[in-house]
Design an enzyme around this catalytic site. Structure first.
Site, PDB file in Angstrom:
ATOM      1  N   GLU A  45      43.663  45.074  42.580  1.00 40.58           N
ATOM      2  CA  GLU A  45      44.917  45.153  42.399  1.00 40.58           C
ATOM      3  C   GLU A  45      45.106  45.676  41.087  1.00 40.58           C
ATOM      4  O   GLU A  45      44.597  45.245  40.057  1.00 40.58           O
ATOM      5  CB  GLU A  45      45.468  44.017  42.977  1.00 40.58           C
ATOM      6  CG  GLU A  45      47.304  43.818  42.767  1.00 40.58           C
ATOM      7  CD  GLU A  45      47.800  42.858  43.473  1.00 40.58           C
ATOM      8  OE1 GLU A  45      47.280  41.875  43.751  1.00 40.58           O
ATOM      9  OE2 GLU A  45      49.178  42.827  43.440  1.00 40.58           O
ATOM     10  N   ASN A 191      52.519  44.783  52.429  1.00 37.94           N
ATOM     11  CA  ASN A 191      51.599  43.625  52.185  1.00 37.94           C
ATOM     12  C   ASN A 191      52.593  42.330  52.080  1.00 37.94           C
ATOM     13  O   ASN A 191      53.864  42.519  51.461  1.00 37.94           O
ATOM     14  CB  ASN A 191      51.181  43.615  50.820  1.00 37.94           C
ATOM     15  CG  ASN A 191      50.526  42.481  50.153  1.00 37.94           C
ATOM     16  OD1 ASN A 191      49.409  42.114  50.634  1.00 37.94           O
ATOM     17  ND2 ASN A 191      51.240  41.917  49.247  1.00 37.94           N
ATOM     18  N   GLU A 192      52.361  41.127  52.718  1.00 41.62           N
ATOM     19  CA  GLU A 192      52.978  39.981  52.470  1.00 41.62           C
ATOM     20  C   GLU A 192      54.524  40.567  52.697  1.00 41.62           C
ATOM     21  O   GLU A 192      55.321  39.859  51.947  1.00 41.62           O
ATOM     22  CB  GLU A 192      52.836  39.179  51.220  1.00 41.62           C
ATOM     23  CG  GLU A 192      51.388  38.944  51.293  1.00 41.62           C
ATOM     24  CD  GLU A 192      50.807  37.752  50.246  1.00 41.62           C
ATOM     25  OE1 GLU A 192      51.636  37.377  49.270  1.00 41.62           O
ATOM     26  OE2 GLU A 192      49.550  37.213  50.388  1.00 41.62           O
ATOM     27  N   TYR A 258      44.418  31.509  51.019  1.00 39.16           N
ATOM     28  CA  TYR A 258      43.913  31.213  49.840  1.00 39.16           C
ATOM     29  C   TYR A 258      43.482  29.626  49.687  1.00 39.16           C
ATOM     30  O   TYR A 258      44.325  28.772  50.443  1.00 39.16           O
ATOM     31  CB  TYR A 258      45.099  31.317  48.647  1.00 39.16           C
ATOM     32  CG  TYR A 258      44.681  32.797  48.122  1.00 39.16           C
ATOM     33  CD1 TYR A 258      44.064  33.683  47.599  1.00 39.16           C
ATOM     34  CD2 TYR A 258      45.993  33.729  48.538  1.00 39.16           C
ATOM     35  CE1 TYR A 258      43.855  34.821  47.032  1.00 39.16           C
ATOM     36  CE2 TYR A 258      46.210  35.121  48.300  1.00 39.16           C
ATOM     37  CZ  TYR A 258      44.993  35.628  47.585  1.00 39.16           C
ATOM     38  OH  TYR A 258      45.172  37.025  47.329  1.00 39.16           O
ATOM     39  N   GLU A 313      42.974  39.106  52.623  1.00 42.23           N
ATOM     40  CA  GLU A 313      43.101  38.439  51.326  1.00 42.23           C
ATOM     41  C   GLU A 313      42.497  37.063  51.516  1.00 42.23           C
ATOM     42  O   GLU A 313      43.035  36.269  52.121  1.00 42.23           O
ATOM     43  CB  GLU A 313      44.467  38.154  50.490  1.00 42.23           C
ATOM     44  CG  GLU A 313      44.956  39.886  49.936  1.00 42.23           C
ATOM     45  CD  GLU A 313      46.271  39.561  49.016  1.00 42.23           C
ATOM     46  OE1 GLU A 313      46.738  38.474  48.815  1.00 42.23           O
ATOM     47  OE2 GLU A 313      46.897  40.718  49.426  1.00 42.23           O
ATOM     48  N   GLN A 362      39.659  38.624  44.146  1.00 44.37           N
ATOM     49  CA  GLN A 362      39.467  40.371  43.985  1.00 44.37           C
ATOM     50  C   GLN A 362      38.298  40.502  43.351  1.00 44.37           C
ATOM     51  O   GLN A 362      37.565  39.850  42.766  1.00 44.37           O
ATOM     52  CB  GLN A 362      40.747  40.814  43.178  1.00 44.37           C
ATOM     53  CG  GLN A 362      42.368  40.397  43.775  1.00 44.37           C
ATOM     54  CD  GLN A 362      43.357  41.002  43.245  1.00 44.37           C
ATOM     55  OE1 GLN A 362      43.070  41.903  42.308  1.00 44.37           O
ATOM     56  NE2 GLN A 362      44.494  40.595  43.773  1.00 44.37           N
TER      57      GLN A 362
HETATM   58  O1  AHR Z   1      45.744  38.236  45.143  1.00 42.33           O
HETATM   59  C1  AHR Z   1      47.057  37.965  44.267  1.00 42.33           C
HETATM   60  C2  AHR Z   1      48.450  38.110  45.180  1.00 42.33           C
HETATM   61  O2  AHR Z   1      48.311  37.048  46.233  1.00 42.33           O
HETATM   62  C3  AHR Z   1      48.468  39.427  45.880  1.00 42.33           C
HETATM   63  O3  AHR Z   1      49.239  40.280  45.070  1.00 42.33           O
HETATM   64  C4  AHR Z   1      49.217  38.730  47.014  1.00 42.33           C
HETATM   65  O4  AHR Z   1      49.420  39.653  48.022  1.00 42.33           O
HETATM   66  C5  AHR Z   1      49.110  37.623  47.395  1.00 42.33           C
HETATM   67  O5  AHR Z   1      50.233  36.513  47.374  1.00 42.33           O
END
Ligand code: AHR
Length: 510
Positions: A45, A191-192, A258, A313, A362
């Protein structure tokens, strides 16, 4: 006051401080799926130093580079066999206007990166720079296109610019130095979109998705694989709504997860107690249940198993390292992250009938990165080593495993298995077993059992460190590096391997 880690029914058996596991490798199972290489996918990113400095230094840099891409990082990517790379975001993608990133560099506009620390983005890395990188390394590009602040026309034209053999977008591409279209398979339509990508409801986005997806066309022999934005973690209603309203128009549906327990207090990447160590591990393996539940919903709406699930992600997310821009999400990477990576990849192999891609967040300098850079220096992280060691599963046929590990419970009350394993057979017939021993204070001896195979050789590689918070730092000898696994013994026709505490290993069985 912190509660102590509670260990319940710790292990199947425990002898003099050493755990004993019997691992059955069912090499004679038939009809098992292939493990897609894409579950080893990566994400890049425009965030912090991921693209600029991390991948792209420009052709005039004093940092050694190939046409602007830093040489050390390119070599690291090659050794990793990166199968797919998602770009340009993340949240950045929904404020990215691709036309800003084409044509002469001096004419490209400079913008403020509103999502990530207010850094000025000069757009010197754009569509050509990204797709040429992928082409050079044989990586499948995964374009994450702007729905939040972009128009249908903008997305449609981007697809045409990248992939059409002729027409005015192809002419513009040729004018900018690239005559032949690129091959672009994966197209993420937003995205999101429940958050930074437009703050929409699933019901609303499912209609928006169909409109954007409809005008993203296939040109020549390029066939897009269209991915709809999926849920955050365990938001199963999102998946239900998307499958109900838009499954016919999508090839894949994503999910993000996450390994964070409390967003306001994520904790340090390198300074943590044993309890905090187990908290992160117990949180990360929640992905098992999350994948299972999303897949159950998809199975109900799509019994033909046509629509793929993509975990595009995932990874650890700690407090930013002191002294770094809080918006740049730069964190160190320890042996704990290596174990997180190993647990996740082993779990992914269970779901590959539906789970066709996963992209760790990432690839460079951001969150659970593969490599970290500091000016001209670069280190390979413990997570990198796991991805490289476990890459034996890429495109191999899954081999089912069973084991009798016990469970442990974190102070946050989550229960997890005290051992992890997965297996596959490669095209040459070799069987690989990937293992993780998350226990901080116990080695584990694994007795290998097979249906009928009598291996001639068992060899292995292990990743361990003197301390679980060890990391590879700039200008120092690596504190976490793979080594030959020496503790492999055969007695009475039975193979046994011993893994040190808090370690990861891969075995090759022939
Ligand atoms: O990876 C960091 C961020 O986490 C990304 O930009 C987003 O898609 C997610 O919230």
């Amino acid at each position: 006051m912190k509660k102590l880690l509670t260990i319940i029914a710790l292990l199947g058996a425990c002898v003099a401080g050493m755990a004993q596991i019997k691992l059955s490798v069912h090499e004679s199972a038939t009809g098992e799926p292939e493990i897609p290489a894409e579950i080893f996918g990566q994400f890049s990113e425009h965030l912090g130093r991921c693209i600029y400095e991390g991948i792209w230094v420009g052709p005039d840099s004093s940092i050694p580079n190939v046409n602007g891409y830093r040489t050390d990082v390119l070599e690291a990517f090659k050794a990793l066999k990166v199968p797919v790379l998602r770009w340009p975001g993340g949240c950045f993608a929904d404020e990215y206007h691709w036309m800003d990133g084409i044509g002469p560099k001096e004419n490209r506009p400079k913008l403020v990166n509103n999502n990530w620390g207010g850094t000025v983005e000069d757009n010197s890395f754009g569509t050509h720079e990204f797709l040429n990188l992928c082409e050079m390394l044989g990586i499948e590009p995964y374009i994450s296109a702007n729905v939040g602040s972009g128009t249908v026309e903008e997305m449609a034209k981007w697809v045409e610019y990248m992939t059409a053999p002729n027409g005015s977008m192809a002419e513009l591409r040729a004018k900018n130095g690239r005559k032949e279209p690129w091959k672009v398979k994966y197209l993420g339509v937003g995205n999101e979109t429940w958050g930074c990508g437009g703050d929409m409801t699933a019901q609303y986005y499912s209609d928006v998705y169909k409109r954007y997806a409809l005008y993203s066309r296939n040109y020549g022999d390029n066939k897009l694989f269209k991915v709809a934005c999926g849920a955050s973690g365990g938001d199963y209603d999102w998946t239900r709504t998307m499958m109900k309203n838009a499954k016919r128009q999508m090839d894949g549906l994503s999910v993000h997860f996450y390994s964070v327990e409390v967003w306001e207090q994520k904790g340090s990447a390198t300074v943590f107690t044993p309890a905090e160590y187990y908290n992160i591990l117990a949180k990360t393996v929640e992905i098992d249940e999350i994948l299972r539940n999303h897949i159950a919903i998809m199975d109900a709406y799509d019994p033909e198993n046509r629509v793929a699930l993509l975990l595009d992600e995932w990874g650890t997310w700690y407090d930013v390292e002191p002294g770094h821009n809080p918006g740049h999400l730069f964190q160190q990477n320890t042996m704990r992250d290596a174990i997180v990576a190993a647990l996740n990849i082993n779990i992914f192999t269970k779901y590959v009938q539906r789970l066709k891609m996963a992209n760790i967040a990432q690839i460079v300098n951001v969150l659970q990165a593969m490599v970290l850079t500091n000016g001209p220096e670069m280190v390979l992280t413990p997570t990198y080593h796991v991805f490289r060691m476990f890459s034996v599963h890429q495109n191999a046929t899954r081999v089912p495993v069973e084991y009798n590990a016990g469970t442990l419970m974190s102070e946050t009350g989550r229960v997890m298995e005290s051992f992890s394993a997965a297996s596959s057979r490669d095209a040459a017939g070799a069987i690989h077993v990937t293992l993780a021993n998350p226990l901080l204070d116990k080695p584990v001896t694994v007795e290998l059992a097979f249906d009928s195979l009598k291996p001639k050789t068992v060899t292995g590689e292990v990743l361990k460190a003197a301390k679980v918070n060890a990391y590879n730092d700039f200008g120092k000898a690596p504190a976490v590096a793979p080594a030959v696994l020496k503790d492999i013994k055969k007695s009475g026709g039975v193979w046994k391997v011993t893994l040190p505490p808090a370690s990861v290993a891969v075995l090759e069985i022939k």
